[in-house]
Design an enzyme around this catalytic site. Structure first.
Site, short mmCIF file in Angstrom:
data_model
loop_
_atom_site.label_atom_id
_atom_site.label_comp_id
_atom_site.label_asym_id
_atom_site.label_seq_id
_atom_site.Cartn_x
_atom_site.Cartn_y
_atom_site.Cartn_z
N GLU A 1 0.84 -1.19 0.00
CA GLU A 1 0.00 0.00 0.00
C GLU A 1 0.88 1.25 0.00
O GLU A 1 1.86 1.34 0.74
CB GLU A 1 -0.92 0.03 1.22
CG GLU A 1 -1.84 1.24 1.25
CD GLU A 1 -2.93 1.11 2.28
OE1 GLU A 1 -3.75 0.19 2.12
OE2 GLU A 1 -2.94 1.91 3.24
N THR B 1 -4.04 4.81 -1.48
CA THR B 1 -5.03 5.37 -0.56
C THR B 1 -5.66 6.62 -1.14
O THR B 1 -5.14 7.23 -2.07
CB THR B 1 -4.42 5.68 0.82
OG1 THR B 1 -3.47 6.73 0.68
CG2 THR B 1 -3.74 4.46 1.40
N LYS C 1 -21.20 -5.63 4.74
CA LYS C 1 -20.28 -5.30 3.64
C LYS C 1 -20.26 -6.41 2.59
O LYS C 1 -20.31 -6.14 1.39
CB LYS C 1 -18.85 -5.10 4.17
CG LYS C 1 -18.60 -3.80 4.89
CD LYS C 1 -17.11 -3.67 5.21
CE LYS C 1 -16.82 -2.42 6.01
NZ LYS C 1 -15.37 -2.26 6.30
N GLN D 1 6.69 6.41 14.88
CA GLN D 1 5.55 5.57 14.50
C GLN D 1 4.83 5.00 15.72
O GLN D 1 3.66 4.65 15.64
CB GLN D 1 6.02 4.41 13.62
CG GLN D 1 6.49 4.81 12.24
CD GLN D 1 7.00 3.62 11.47
OE1 GLN D 1 8.01 3.02 11.83
NE2 GLN D 1 6.29 3.27 10.41
#
Length: 292
Positions: A21, A52, A170, A217
């Site tokens: 990603e 994204t 979903k 992070q």
């Protein structure tokens, strides 16, 4: 290629799907940075790369479609374009769907999107399943729909059972592949998969992994994600929190061990949240490529 078919092909050969990603840069003048990252990431031979959606869901300023289309065209790597709905109208969604179709994008990740304090919510959509229904209505044959899931439950859900029920909505709305939020304890993932299968959710699930290699992070990502922290992880943080190089190496090693265990236990897919850092993703891939 459509992502559900990709999972069928790989899993039928007892191989996991490996995906990455990336996210659009905040400033368009930095757009070259995303392609520089993909130039390096291509060595991992990912099955697909997801892109994204722009912050705030502003379609006029959104580069997700262009990036996903360019990656597919230039590198021959399948892409998944994210689409959020909490700050979109039905007309906004229609525009984005048309852009995806015109750009030969075949796979979309349907997401609610984050609620940003102080920003107006358009309120035409409140949940990702409503967006999935809208995508199905507009182009049921052209776009495959992926969705997000949360091994430890969505932070806004009243219970894990309620969260599983929302996942059933979903799936009923057309989502055919799930990708998890990041997690650090594989036991949470295994229990989550057991719960899904027990209630009849049988779509492929890819495990979302984020290597933690920087002290920054820990607060920005780990705490905000709400993921539980197993002893081995907290021990690593305590040992290397003030050792930049040590944390970098330990974080990669932790992610590699986590991925290897998941693959060896039959996980259908591994999805690396790269944070646009190709070197980290490449190191993780090096540690698991013999299992791919």
């Amino acid at each position: 290629m459509k992502i559900p078919e990709l999972f069928r092909q790989k899993n039928n050969n007892n191989r996991p799907v490996f995906s990455l990603e990336v996210f659009p840069p905040k400033r368009k003048k930095n757009m070259d940075s995303i392609y520089s990252a993909v130039d390096k990431l291509k060595v991992t031979d990912p099955d697909f790369i997801s892109v994204t959606y722009g912050a705030g869901g502003n379609i006029a300023d959104n580069s997700t479609c262009d990036i996903a289309a360019n990656i597919k065209k230039k590198y021959g790597i399948e892409t998944v374009a994210h689409l959020t709905c909490i700050n979109s109208t039905r007309d906004d969604v229609k525009v984005m769907i048309e852009r995806f179709r015109d750009a030969d994008i075949e796979n979309v990740m349907a997401l609610r999107g984050d609620i940003v304090p102080g920003e107006d919510i358009k309120r035409e959509f409140t949940h990702a399943n409503e967006l999935a229904i809208e995508i199905q209505r507009k182009c049921s044959d052209d776009l495959e729909i992926l969705g997000a899931c949360y091994p430890e439950g969505h932070y806004e859900s009243p219970s894990r059972d309620a969260d599983i029920q929302n996942l059933k909505y979903k799936i009923g709305a057309g989502v055919r592949v799930l990708i998890t939020q990041l997690f650090f304890d594989n036991r949470c993932f295994y229990g989550f998969i057991d719960n899904l299968r027990t209630v009849g959710i049988n779509v492929p699930v890819s495990a979302g992994i984020m290597p933690i290699v920087k002290a920054s992070q820990i607060e920005k990502t780990v705490q905000l994600s709400g993921a539980s922290l197993p002893h081995r992880f907290t021990e690593m943080i305590a040992k290397y929190e003030h050792d930049k190089e040590g944390l970098y190496e330990a974080g990669i090693e932790y992610a590699v061990r986590q991925c290897r265990e998941l693959i060896e236990n039959g996980t259908e897919g591994i999805h690396i949240y790269t944070m646009n850092d190709p070197d980290v993703a490449i190191r993780v891939h090096e540690g698991i490529k013999d299992l791919l």
